[in-house]
Design a protein around this motif. Structure first.
Motif: not given
Length: 160
Positions: A59-73
């Protein structure tokens, strides 16, 4: 000494040897139970810490490229996996405890045989409970692995 007394003496020696063997088995099983509990807690802390660190680093390295919903799951699936592994180790610990009861029952019965007393211990109930706990531990471990794989695929989806 008559032949009948000699045979009975041999039966008592066998019963005594079986008693000693079952007491030794009970001690070994208790050692296994402690080992399972220790290994389970160590593995649980390692897996939990590693998954959290990996996802937080991502998350720290991904910035806006990370899909937050997928990370949550992914966090949800990894958490379920950690919980399943904890249940597996607890079930394994209890299975060994029940198997200790079975070994102790057999030891007491061997001692009863040694002193010509009636057998009063029945380890079948503890054996069935131990078998159930053992099967629950295996099922939970497999389930934990499945949750980990699901979390890994969801986390992979977060970056693609």
């Amino acid at each position: 000494m008559s032949r009948g007394e000699l045979v009975r003496s041999d039966e008592k020696a066998i019963a005594h040897a079986y008693y000693v063997e079952q007491m030794s088995d009970a001690q070994k099983r208790m050692d296994f139970a402690v080992g399972y509990a220790q290994a389970g807690l160590k593995a649980l802390f390692f897996v939990n810490g590693a998954a959290i660190l990996a996802l937080l680093t991502f998350l720290g390295n991904g910035g806006p490229l990370v899909e937050t919903n997928a990370i949550f799951w992914a966090f949800v699936w990894f958490s379920c996996g950690v919980t399943a592994v904890l249940v597996a180790y607890v079930a394994a610990f209890f299975s060994q405890g029940y198997y200790v009861d079975v070994s102790l029952s057999e030891a007491w019965n061997a001692q009863a045989d040694l002193y010509d007393k009636p057998r009063i211990e029945d380890g079948s109930f503890a054996r069935r409970k131990g078998d159930r706990a053992h099967n629950a531990a295996i099922f939970s471990a497999i389930l934990g692995l499945g949750f980990f794989v699901a979390g890994a695929f969801v986390a992979l989806d977060a970056i693609t």
